[in-house]
Design an enzyme around this catalytic site. Structure first.
Site, short mmCIF file in Angstrom:
data_model
loop_
_atom_site.label_atom_id
_atom_site.label_comp_id
_atom_site.label_asym_id
_atom_site.label_seq_id
_atom_site.Cartn_x
_atom_site.Cartn_y
_atom_site.Cartn_z
N ARG A 83 0.81 -1.17 -0.07
CA ARG A 83 0.00 -0.04 -0.04
C ARG A 83 0.92 1.45 0.17
O ARG A 83 0.52 2.33 0.58
CB ARG A 83 -0.92 -0.21 1.17
CG ARG A 83 -1.94 -1.12 1.04
CD ARG A 83 -2.87 -1.21 0.08
NE ARG A 83 -3.69 -2.37 -0.16
CZ ARG A 83 -3.55 -3.27 -1.03
NH1 ARG A 83 -2.42 -3.61 -1.62
NH2 ARG A 83 -4.41 -4.39 -0.73
N SER A 123 -11.70 -0.73 2.10
CA SER A 123 -11.19 -1.25 3.44
C SER A 123 -10.63 0.08 4.25
O SER A 123 -9.44 0.65 3.56
CB SER A 123 -9.81 -2.15 2.93
OG SER A 123 -9.59 -2.78 4.07
N GLU A 135 -5.80 2.78 5.91
CA GLU A 135 -5.54 2.74 4.70
C GLU A 135 -6.24 3.96 3.93
O GLU A 135 -5.68 4.44 3.18
CB GLU A 135 -6.06 1.47 4.03
CG GLU A 135 -5.65 1.03 2.46
CD GLU A 135 -6.21 -0.28 2.01
OE1 GLU A 135 -6.83 -0.25 1.14
OE2 GLU A 135 -5.61 -1.18 2.73
#
Length: 304
Positions: A177, A227, A297
């Site tokens: 990420r 998410s 995130e």
């Protein structure tokens, strides 16, 4: 003090064919339907227009915020000062052999479907990712065993000072990420994916399987930012939240999804403050019960 009228007039002269909106509600431009107003909102249609905006903001020390489709972002209720640019209209796509060249504002889902239509394999994992190509590159988006890092071969960007620059394989600094694009705050304008020739039915079957898994497990019936938390080393964020008995917990109109604990959904006209408070509550509870720090995130931006 930012002189928004002067900025508006200056930009109208510099990019006369591009619409500039003042005091635009950013709730119209995020998946979770929250966020305050921004001073100026622009959707450039060409890379060159974007470069002019970025250079102008840099030279005049005006805050500049770049959005894709607002899928992985929470914009605070106080909004954003300065200029907000949406890259949605930078979405041109071409296919040459097994190479797809595409603007950063294109939906990564759409790119995966074009790949299917051209019997190209490698983007099956992206068939359910709701964001843009640019967002996918910035966070090295991945799902169902695939990642952007496996198919990206070059990317054109604009630096914060307004320069065009091209990155090629070996320069992306991809990790979980994360990427060079995120670390250096680069504005992605174009990506080149190199895929493999494949069988249409095999590719389609994999995409259908991924779509089924997504639809059966994720709360797609409500607005969400995807998410919320990164996967902590050695754990799964959703499992930690579920084991903390947090599913169904609500603050205002924001709720920890009963279908998938890793999602927070807008069930009743939530505000960004509702979302942020609920995120902090989840983080504190998981930390207390399991000693694990959950890192977001989703990006939280805007005026405090």
């Amino acid at each position: 003090m930012i002189d928004n009228i002067k900025i508006f007039n200056d930009l109208q002269k510099l990019i006369p064919n591009v619409e500039i909106l003042a005091n635009e509600p950013l709730s119209k431009h995020t998946f979770i339907k929250t966020g305050g107003i921004c001073d100026l909102f622009i959707k450039p249609t060409k890379m060159e227009n974007l470069q002019i905006i970025v250079t102008y903001a840099h030279e005049n020390k005006i805050p500049l915020t770049v959005l894709g489709k607002g899928t992985n972002v929470i914009i605070r209720d106080s909004g954003i000062r300065g200029i907000v640019v949406s890259l949605e209209l930078l979405n041109e796509l071409t296919v040459e052999g097994n190479i797809i060249t595409v603007g950063s504002g294109a939906n990564i889902i759409d790119v995966s479907r074009v790949a299917l239509d051209n019997h190209l394999s490698g983007l099956e994992f992206a068939c359910g990712i709701p964001g843009t190509v640019g967002g996918a590159l910035i966070m090295n988006a991945g799902a169902y065993g695939g990642e952007i890092s496996e198919v990206l071969t070059s990317a054109k960007v604009i630096t914060q000072s307004g320069e065009f620059k091209t990155f090629v394989e070996g320069e992306f600094d991809f990790s979980y990420r994360n990427s060079i694009f995120a670390k250096e705050n680069l504005i992605i304008v174009e990506a080149v994916f190199t895929l493999k020739n494949g069988d249409y039915e095999v590719i389609k079957a994999k995409m259908d399987e991924n779509t089924f898994l997504r639809e059966s497990k994720q709360p797609l019936e409500y607005p969400s930012c995807g998410s919320v938390f990164k996967r902590p080393p050695g754990y799964f964020a959703g499992k930690l939240i579920q084991d903390s008995n947090l599913q169904g917990t609500r603050i205002g109109g924001a709720e920890v999804s009963k279908k998938h604990a890793g999602f927070i959904v807008n069930v009743d006209n939530a505000t960004s403050s509702d979302y942020i408070q609920l995120i902090r509550h989840v983080q504190a509870t998981v930390k207390e019960k399991f000693g694990v720090d959950l890192e977001t995130e989703v990006k939280i931006i805007g005026e405090e």
